[in-house]
Design an enzyme around this catalytic site. Structure first.
Site, short mmCIF file in Angstrom:
data_model
loop_
_atom_site.label_atom_id
_atom_site.label_comp_id
_atom_site.label_asym_id
_atom_site.label_seq_id
_atom_site.Cartn_x
_atom_site.Cartn_y
_atom_site.Cartn_z
N THR A 71 -4.08 22.85 -2.74
CA THR A 71 -5.79 22.42 -2.48
C THR A 71 -5.95 20.94 -2.06
O THR A 71 -4.38 20.62 -1.36
CB THR A 71 -5.92 22.22 -4.25
N ARG B 184 14.32 13.48 3.36
CA ARG B 184 13.66 11.89 3.38
C ARG B 184 14.03 11.31 2.10
O ARG B 184 14.04 10.06 2.39
CB ARG B 184 12.52 11.61 3.04
N HIS C 135 -5.15 18.17 -2.89
CA HIS C 135 -5.19 16.49 -4.44
C HIS C 135 -4.22 16.04 -3.68
O HIS C 135 -4.19 14.73 -3.67
CB HIS C 135 -4.28 17.59 -5.06
N GLU D 217 -0.93 7.17 -10.81
CA GLU D 217 -0.44 5.58 -11.20
C GLU D 217 0.03 4.45 -10.58
O GLU D 217 0.13 3.10 -11.33
CB GLU D 217 -0.05 6.02 -12.14
N CYS E 292 6.37 10.41 -4.87
CA CYS E 292 6.34 12.09 -3.58
C CYS E 292 5.48 12.63 -4.04
O CYS E 292 4.51 13.48 -4.88
CB CYS E 292 7.97 12.86 -3.81
N VAL E 293 4.65 12.61 -2.76
CA VAL E 293 3.25 13.73 -2.96
C VAL E 293 3.45 14.77 -2.03
O VAL E 293 3.48 14.62 -0.80
CB VAL E 293 2.10 13.14 -2.16
N TRP F 148 6.84 12.09 -11.70
CA TRP F 148 6.32 13.80 -10.86
C TRP F 148 6.58 13.96 -10.02
O TRP F 148 7.61 13.62 -8.29
CB TRP F 148 4.52 13.87 -10.15
#
Ligand code: DLZ
Length: 171
Positions: free
Chosen positions: A95, A136, A97, A67, A89-90, A31
């Site tokens: 929202t 980064r 999440h 995961e 990477c989030v 992702w």
């Protein structure tokens, strides 16, 4: 912010122990792949520069950061490893999440690290924007994958050093 003027990947090369005899697992989330694959490249380059051999680096890809702890656990079960590196990477969204995922990954890796005795390194970016992430992942703030590799080498060296200690400390 204290870190805003620093390239976080700057470190003294000679301060880091050799990785020649160390074994690493890397779990990378696909992702935001344009960011996480840059982290992976920085991580692999750094492990190799410090002497790790390709046959001692086991890399697996997973769909998303959530995961990563599970994949790290599978790697530890399948291979003899001295450290596992989780890369992801989030990015903050509309929202919450990002908070659930980031917290789950951090908690999962912490628990796995303690339960398994294999250092699990948190190489997950948690930026507010894609721009912050790119900064980064090879941009003005360095590459978090490099830092994760350096941390893994240091922790793996600590682990192997203490494993060879004949008298257990404190127990
Ligand atoms: C679902 C999701 C969302 C919305 N955002 C991200 C993200 O920013 N970074 C990331 O690594 N993964 C994201 N995912 C996917 C989750 O990590 C996971 O793969 C799915 O919820 C399936 O378990």
């Amino acid at each position: 912010m204290a870190t805003s003027l620093h390239n976080l990947s700057e470190y003294q090369f000679t301060d880091i122990p050799s990785a020649a005899d160390l074994r690493f697992g890397i779990a990378v989330a696909d992702w935001n792949a344009h960011i996480t694959h840059a982290l992976l490249q920085g991580c692999l380059d750094t492990l190799r520069q410090h002497g790790a051999s390709d046959e001692h680096i086991h890399t697996v890809h997973v769909p998303g950061s959530f995961e990563l702890p599970g994949a790290a656990r599978l790697l530890i079960g399948a291979q003899k490893l001295d450290a596992v590196i989780a890369l992801g990477c989030v990015i903050r969204g509309e929202t919450q999440h990002n908070e659930y995922i980031s917290h789950a990954v951090a908690t999962g890796l912490t628990q796995l690290s303690i339960a398994s005795g294999i250092p699990c390194i948190f190489g997950v970016l948690t930026p507010n924007t894609e721009e912050q992430a790119l900064a980064r992942a090879g941009g003005v703030h360095g590459n978090k994958g490099v830092e994760a590799a350096v941390t893994a080498i240091r922790m793996a060296t600590l682990k192997t050093g203490l494993s060879q200690t004949k008298s257990p400390i404190g127990f």
